[in-house]
Design an enzyme around this catalytic site. Structure first.
Site, PDB file in Angstrom:
ATOM      1  N   GLU A 257     114.072  30.238  87.629  1.00 21.53           N
ATOM      2  CA  GLU A 257     112.771  30.804  87.266  1.00 21.53           C
ATOM      3  C   GLU A 257     112.825  31.422  85.867  1.00 21.53           C
ATOM      4  O   GLU A 257     111.857  31.348  85.096  1.00 21.53           O
ATOM      5  CB  GLU A 257     112.330  31.841  88.297  1.00 21.53           C
ATOM      6  CG  GLU A 257     112.006  31.258  89.664  1.00 21.53           C
ATOM      7  CD  GLU A 257     110.921  30.203  89.595  1.00 21.53           C
ATOM      8  OE1 GLU A 257     109.864  30.469  88.978  1.00 21.53           O
ATOM      9  OE2 GLU A 257     111.115  29.105  90.144  1.00 21.53           O
ATOM     10  N   TRP A 260     112.591  28.493  83.627  1.00 17.87           N
ATOM     11  CA  TRP A 260     111.218  28.012  83.507  1.00 17.87           C
ATOM     12  C   TRP A 260     110.480  28.794  82.416  1.00 17.87           C
ATOM     13  O   TRP A 260     109.712  28.227  81.628  1.00 17.87           O
ATOM     14  CB  TRP A 260     110.462  28.161  84.840  1.00 17.87           C
ATOM     15  CG  TRP A 260     110.539  26.976  85.740  1.00 17.87           C
ATOM     16  CD1 TRP A 260     111.261  26.849  86.888  1.00 17.87           C
ATOM     17  CD2 TRP A 260     109.849  25.719  85.581  1.00 17.87           C
ATOM     18  NE1 TRP A 260     111.065  25.605  87.446  1.00 17.87           N
ATOM     19  CE2 TRP A 260     110.202  24.901  86.677  1.00 17.87           C
ATOM     20  CE3 TRP A 260     108.955  25.218  84.633  1.00 17.87           C
ATOM     21  CZ2 TRP A 260     109.710  23.608  86.836  1.00 17.87           C
ATOM     22  CZ3 TRP A 260     108.463  23.927  84.787  1.00 17.87           C
ATOM     23  CH2 TRP A 260     108.837  23.143  85.872  1.00 17.87           C
ATOM     24  N   TRP A 288      85.014  17.763  83.244  1.00 16.15           N
ATOM     25  CA  TRP A 288      84.985  18.979  84.048  1.00 16.15           C
ATOM     26  C   TRP A 288      83.543  19.339  84.410  1.00 16.15           C
ATOM     27  O   TRP A 288      82.613  19.036  83.657  1.00 16.15           O
ATOM     28  CB  TRP A 288      85.624  20.150  83.282  1.00 16.15           C
ATOM     29  CG  TRP A 288      87.028  19.902  82.829  1.00 16.15           C
ATOM     30  CD1 TRP A 288      87.465  19.714  81.558  1.00 16.15           C
ATOM     31  CD2 TRP A 288      88.187  19.824  83.660  1.00 16.15           C
ATOM     32  NE1 TRP A 288      88.820  19.526  81.534  1.00 16.15           N
ATOM     33  CE2 TRP A 288      89.298  19.593  82.816  1.00 16.15           C
ATOM     34  CE3 TRP A 288      88.419  19.934  85.037  1.00 16.15           C
ATOM     35  CZ2 TRP A 288      90.597  19.458  83.287  1.00 16.15           C
ATOM     36  CZ3 TRP A 288      89.715  19.808  85.518  1.00 16.15           C
ATOM     37  CH2 TRP A 288      90.785  19.573  84.651  1.00 16.15           C
ATOM     38  N   ASN A 323     103.406  34.661  92.540  1.00 15.71           N
ATOM     39  CA  ASN A 323     103.454  33.363  91.870  1.00 15.71           C
ATOM     40  C   ASN A 323     102.926  32.227  92.741  1.00 15.71           C
ATOM     41  O   ASN A 323     102.215  31.335  92.271  1.00 15.71           O
ATOM     42  CB  ASN A 323     104.877  33.049  91.411  1.00 15.71           C
ATOM     43  CG  ASN A 323     104.926  31.801  90.551  1.00 15.71           C
ATOM     44  OD1 ASN A 323     104.268  31.729  89.515  1.00 15.71           O
ATOM     45  ND2 ASN A 323     105.684  30.793  90.973  1.00 15.71           N
ATOM     46  N   TRP A 341      90.734  23.902  83.459  1.00 13.39           N
ATOM     47  CA  TRP A 341      91.865  24.820  83.643  1.00 13.39           C
ATOM     48  C   TRP A 341      91.882  25.935  82.606  1.00 13.39           C
ATOM     49  O   TRP A 341      92.403  27.033  82.861  1.00 13.39           O
ATOM     50  CB  TRP A 341      93.186  24.046  83.589  1.00 13.39           C
ATOM     51  CG  TRP A 341      93.415  23.268  82.316  1.00 13.39           C
ATOM     52  CD1 TRP A 341      93.028  21.981  82.056  1.00 13.39           C
ATOM     53  CD2 TRP A 341      94.066  23.730  81.128  1.00 13.39           C
ATOM     54  NE1 TRP A 341      93.394  21.617  80.775  1.00 13.39           N
ATOM     55  CE2 TRP A 341      94.038  22.668  80.191  1.00 13.39           C
ATOM     56  CE3 TRP A 341      94.669  24.935  80.762  1.00 13.39           C
ATOM     57  CZ2 TRP A 341      94.585  22.778  78.909  1.00 13.39           C
ATOM     58  CZ3 TRP A 341      95.221  25.042  79.486  1.00 13.39           C
ATOM     59  CH2 TRP A 341      95.182  23.978  78.583  1.00 13.39           C
ATOM     60  N   TRP A 364      99.325  26.918  84.141  1.00 10.61           N
ATOM     61  CA  TRP A 364      98.014  26.312  84.353  1.00 10.61           C
ATOM     62  C   TRP A 364      98.047  24.804  84.086  1.00 10.61           C
ATOM     63  O   TRP A 364      97.450  24.015  84.827  1.00 10.61           O
ATOM     64  CB  TRP A 364      96.957  26.996  83.491  1.00 10.61           C
ATOM     65  CG  TRP A 364      96.398  28.197  84.185  1.00 10.61           C
ATOM     66  CD1 TRP A 364      96.794  29.492  84.040  1.00 10.61           C
ATOM     67  CD2 TRP A 364      95.370  28.200  85.183  1.00 10.61           C
ATOM     68  NE1 TRP A 364      96.072  30.309  84.879  1.00 10.61           N
ATOM     69  CE2 TRP A 364      95.190  29.540  85.592  1.00 10.61           C
ATOM     70  CE3 TRP A 364      94.592  27.212  85.758  1.00 10.61           C
ATOM     71  CZ2 TRP A 364      94.264  29.905  86.558  1.00 10.61           C
ATOM     72  CZ3 TRP A 364      93.649  27.564  86.721  1.00 10.61           C
ATOM     73  CH2 TRP A 364      93.493  28.901  87.115  1.00 10.61           C
TER      74      TRP A 364
END
Length: 457
Positions: A257, A260, A288, A323, A341, A364
């Site tokens: 993590e 990441w 969208w 998360n 998004w 996102w």
């Protein structure tokens, strides 16, 4: 005596701060300075502002206890630093390098006019060092993480340095914020405590939104109350200090993590355009929906899907969200409501205390399927299944959606299954006490697959 300016941006710590160490090595004394940059601080939501002010008070208290004074200025950073150099005769300015497009432009502008020395620290390993054999940046996490793990990691420090603070009693400074100070040492203590015990249960508990299975250190990471190198060092120690293979895997899961976070920082560093548009060019043309009422319902936690509403209310009430919950609500906005998004990304940045541009953008784009992630766009979370799996007893929902607290589990995740009589029995009239679902998940899934399929050709 020579003086160096330590320009604090998002490295509010005295321990394991390479910029502060460089300043100490370069001059007889160090002047700590924080500049309220209106282009940054002015964008913060009230809760994030309050957190920043508390951190400033906490650092000021630490420095004052050692006989120093934190100088606060506001305005254009270049002009503020020019003024400080003239007022103190400081020889140079030291700061921690950042990876955001704005920060890099700002620092280039400052360095063009005054001596600015940048040190690493926002990431454990600088983004420009984690590269493929051909010198190009990685765009997929797994090979990035393998290379990252094979690079030498600086052994972080956990002891406070001896600091010679500059003494300019007549130097002007803005008054300290009136917010209660946040004791900065608590974050390092929490990190050390977590990596010595809870990290060994992290793999099993991290996705449960109803448990305290994560470190809750993301706000401390964002403002640099702890360093990424400290986190990586302690995670590796945790892996080495156990003979239990499951515990070792759990510690490595938490280290992943951290990596990441490093990966998303690298993506923003090498591909700054992702701050404004999708990494994948073929998904920049998705049609969208313009649905302000649906967007507002999502923002307020009034979608009719309890797990989504609980998570959004947690965000609005606390400035933080688990998360797993972030992934659930992001998938709902993008894949169920087919809303851009970037609307969600902006709302998170406005609400989150830990709102980090790189991690938020990466998260996102990952959920939307438009970023670097190799997973196909038709990965669409089912909010009902996610709710039952990660909040099995409904404790999370009951906490943040109290109007559903008395419902039995069989209706808590899907209240629309109740009959009129059952709604009366439990005191939850749908469409009144709690909203009906604003979208049918299965119909929305087909709509989204069509929209993405059209965009991808």
């Amino acid at each position: 005596m020579s003086t160096a300016i330590w320009w604090i941006r998002r490295d509010f710590r005295l321990i394991d701060n390479l910029a502060l160490s460089a300043a100490l090595n370069a001059a007889d004394s160090v002047l700590p300075v924080f500049i309220y940059d209106p282009l940054l601080v002015g964008q913060h939501a009230p809760r994030k502002q309050e957190f920043l002010q508390g951190v400033i008070r906490g650092l000021a208290a630490q420095i004052a206890a050692q006989g120093g004074r934190l100088i606060l200025r506001e305005g254009d950073p270049l002009q503020a630093l020019h003024n400080l150099r003239q007022e103190t005769g400081a020889t140079a300015i030291f700061a921690e390098a950042d990876i955001t497009p704005y920060a890099r432009r700002r620092d280039e502008g400052v360095a063009a006019e005054i001596p600015l020395h940048l040190s690493a620290g926002v990431t454990a390993i600088p983004s420009e060092l984690v590269l493929k054999a051909d010198g190009h940046p990685y765009t997929v996490f797994t090979p990035f993480s393998k290379t990252w793990k094979n690079l030498p990691l600086r052994e972080a420090s956990f002891t406070a340095p001896s600091i010679r603070w500059a003494d300019y009693p007549n130097l002007s400074s803005l008054p300290l914020p009136k917010t209660n100070p946040i004791p900065l040492e608590n974050s390092l203590s929490r990190l050390m405590e977590f990596t010595s015990s809870d990290i060994y249960q992290y793999r099993e508990q991290r996705d449960r939104v109803d448990l305290n299975g994560t470190s809750r250190l993301s706000p401390a990471f964002h403002l640099g109350l702890i360093s990424a190198a400290q986190a990586a060092t302690l995670a590796r120690r945790a892996m080495q200090q156990t003979d239990d293979i499951n515990q070792r895997k759990s510690a490595e899961t938490w280290l992943n993590e951290v990596i990441w976070r490093e990966f998303y920082a690298s993506i923003l560093y090498h591909f700054p355009f992702v701050h404004k548009t999708a990494f994948r060019e073929n998904y920049r043309s998705i049609q969208w929906r313009s649905a302000p009422q649906d967007l507002s319902a999502w923002q307020q936690g009034l979608t009719g899907y309890p797990i989504v509403d609980a998570a959004m209310r947690q965000l609005n009430q606390t400035g933080w969200m688990h998360n797993r919950a972030r992934m659930i609500v992001a998938s709902f906005l993008v894949k169920d409501l087919l809303i851009d998004w970037r609307e969600g990304e902006a709302f998170f940045m406005h609400q989150l205390i830990d709102g980090d541009i790189a991690s938020n953008n990466g998260g996102w784009q990952w959920t939307a399927g438009v970023g670097t992630d190799a997973a196909p766009y038709f990965r669409i979370f089912n909010p009902i299944l996610q709710s039952k799996k990660y909040d099995p007893q409904g404790d999370y929902i009951r906490r943040f959606v109290p109007e559903l607290a008395d419902l039995p589990n069989k209706f808590l995740h899907e209240p629309w299954l109740m009959s009129q009589q059952q709604q009366q029995t439990y005191g939850v009239k749908l469409g009144d006490v709690y909203p009906l679902p604003i979208v049918d998940h299965y119909e929305a899934r087909e709509r989204t697959l069509l929209a993405y399929g059209n965009a991808s050709g």
